[in-house]
Write an enzyme that holds these catalytic residues in place. Structure first.
Site, short mmCIF file in Angstrom:
data_model
loop_
_atom_site.label_atom_id
_atom_site.label_comp_id
_atom_site.label_asym_id
_atom_site.label_seq_id
_atom_site.Cartn_x
_atom_site.Cartn_y
_atom_site.Cartn_z
N GLU A 188 88.49 -76.49 -27.77
CA GLU A 188 88.48 -77.88 -27.29
C GLU A 188 89.54 -78.74 -27.99
OE1 GLU A 188 84.74 -79.95 -27.96
OE2 GLU A 188 85.27 -81.44 -26.44
N ASP A 214 87.60 -82.03 -22.31
CA ASP A 214 86.64 -83.11 -22.50
C ASP A 214 87.29 -84.39 -21.95
OD1 ASP A 214 85.36 -85.40 -23.70
OD2 ASP A 214 84.44 -84.08 -25.20
N HIS A 248 88.19 -87.19 -24.47
CA HIS A 248 89.40 -86.96 -25.27
C HIS A 248 90.64 -87.07 -24.38
CE1 HIS A 248 86.92 -85.80 -28.59
NE2 HIS A 248 86.47 -84.69 -28.02
N GLU A 254 78.51 -84.79 -22.00
CA GLU A 254 78.53 -85.00 -23.45
C GLU A 254 78.92 -86.46 -23.64
OE1 GLU A 254 80.25 -82.38 -26.99
OE2 GLU A 254 81.71 -83.83 -26.24
C1 LER Z 1 83.56 -83.96 -30.39
O1 LER Z 1 84.21 -85.14 -30.16
C2 LER Z 1 83.40 -83.19 -29.15
O2 LER Z 1 83.93 -83.51 -28.12
C3 LER Z 1 82.58 -82.01 -29.21
O3 LER Z 1 82.48 -81.40 -27.97
C4 LER Z 1 83.22 -81.04 -30.17
O4 LER Z 1 82.60 -80.66 -31.24
MN MN Z 2 83.52 -82.54 -26.24
#
Ligand code: LER
Ligand code: MN
Length: 271
Positions: free
Chosen positions: A153, A186, A189, A247
């Site tokens: 990731e 993600d 991010h 998440e």
């Molecule tokens: C942390 O910001 C994250 O996105 C998790 O999935 C990774 O540990």
């Molecule tokens: Mn993540």
């Protein structure tokens, strides 16, 4: 694409972007009730969750195990794959192998996220990246015995300074030498780091192995200003059929509201 929702079982991760917390049976029941296809879990150690008990819960609620996070390796045990100390790096790899053994029983991938660490102090960027690529390569190959991939990731600049974009992730995967590692994209991010999220997903193509779903502000999808239409379209174009896993931070409405908002957005854009 299939929907999933995160469940953190790590006290030290409190305040982190996970939807459900602590109560695995309760989270599985809620996930099913709201209509998710799977759960993604963050255990505190490889032996913290009884695999037979998890199997029973997944069967009872007809859920898949989407992925297993290794973040507790850093948050609870202070283990990093890029530790300046060789003994520390060795213990970090052992921890991840343990998580792969656990996840592998369910055919699920383990995730390398925060265990990648950061460079600075006695870790140079070059050495750190070398250790990271080596570890990811070895662990990716290790996961093959379960017919599972390993997920890497990219993290935004405030969480790591090694790999923050799809481009950097693809470079690392190449450097790792393993053909069994995929990117965990993600959307939170990516919203910080990518010029264009949909374009980056197209660039990653078949290397997208998993998606974390959150809005621009890391609230549940629908709680911010990310435009999910073009993102879902890009995932369809690249033939992505894996999990889109919530998440995100629960807002004032709590975990259940975050899970329901996610499911609404999932149905509207990704299903
Ligand atoms: C942390 O910001 C994250 O996105 C998790 O999935 C990774 O540990
Ligand atoms: Mn993540």
């Amino acid at each position: 694409m299939r929907s999933a929702v995160t469940v953190s079982l790590v006290a030290e991760a409190r305040g982190g972007p996970f939807v459900f917390w602590d109560d695995l049976p309760g989270a599985c029941a809620k996930a099913r009730e709201i209509g998710f296809d799977g759960v993604e879990i963050f255990p505190s150690a490889p032996d913290a969750v009884n695999p037979a008990e998890l199997r029973r819960l997944l069967d009872e609620h007809k859920l898949g195990l989407a992925a297993v996070g290794t973040g507790a390796g850093w948050m609870k045990h202070k283990l990093l794959l890029t530790d300046a100390n060789g003994e520390g790096r060795k213990r970090a790899r052992e921890f991840v192998r343990g998580m792969i053994d656990f996840a592998g029983k369910f055919g699920a991938p383990a995730i390398i996220g925060s265990m990648q660490g950061k460079w600075g102090g006695d870790v140079t960027r070059e050495k750190g990246l070398e250790h990271l690529a080596e570890a990811v390569g070895e662990l990716g190959e290790y996961a093959r015995r379960y017919g599972a991939t390993l997920l890497f990731e990219p993290l935004n600049r405030y969480e790591s300074n090694f790999v923050s974009t799809v481009e950097g992730g693809l470079e690392l995967l190449k450097k790792s030498g393993s053909g069994n590692v995929r990117l965990l994209c993600d959307l939170f991010h990516m919203n910080i780091e990518e010029r264009d999220i949909a374009e980056a997903l197209r660039r990653a193509g078949k290397m997208v192995g998993h998606v974390h779903l959150a809005d621009s502000n890391r609230r549940a999808a629908g709680g911010g200003h990310t435009d999910f239409g073009p993102i879902a379209q890009a995932l369809r174009e690249i033939g992505y059929e894996g999990f889109v896993s919530a998440e995100a931070m629960a807002g004032p409405g709590g975990a259940e509201e975050a899970a329901r908002m996610t499911m609404e957005a999932f149905g509207k854009y990704f299903a």
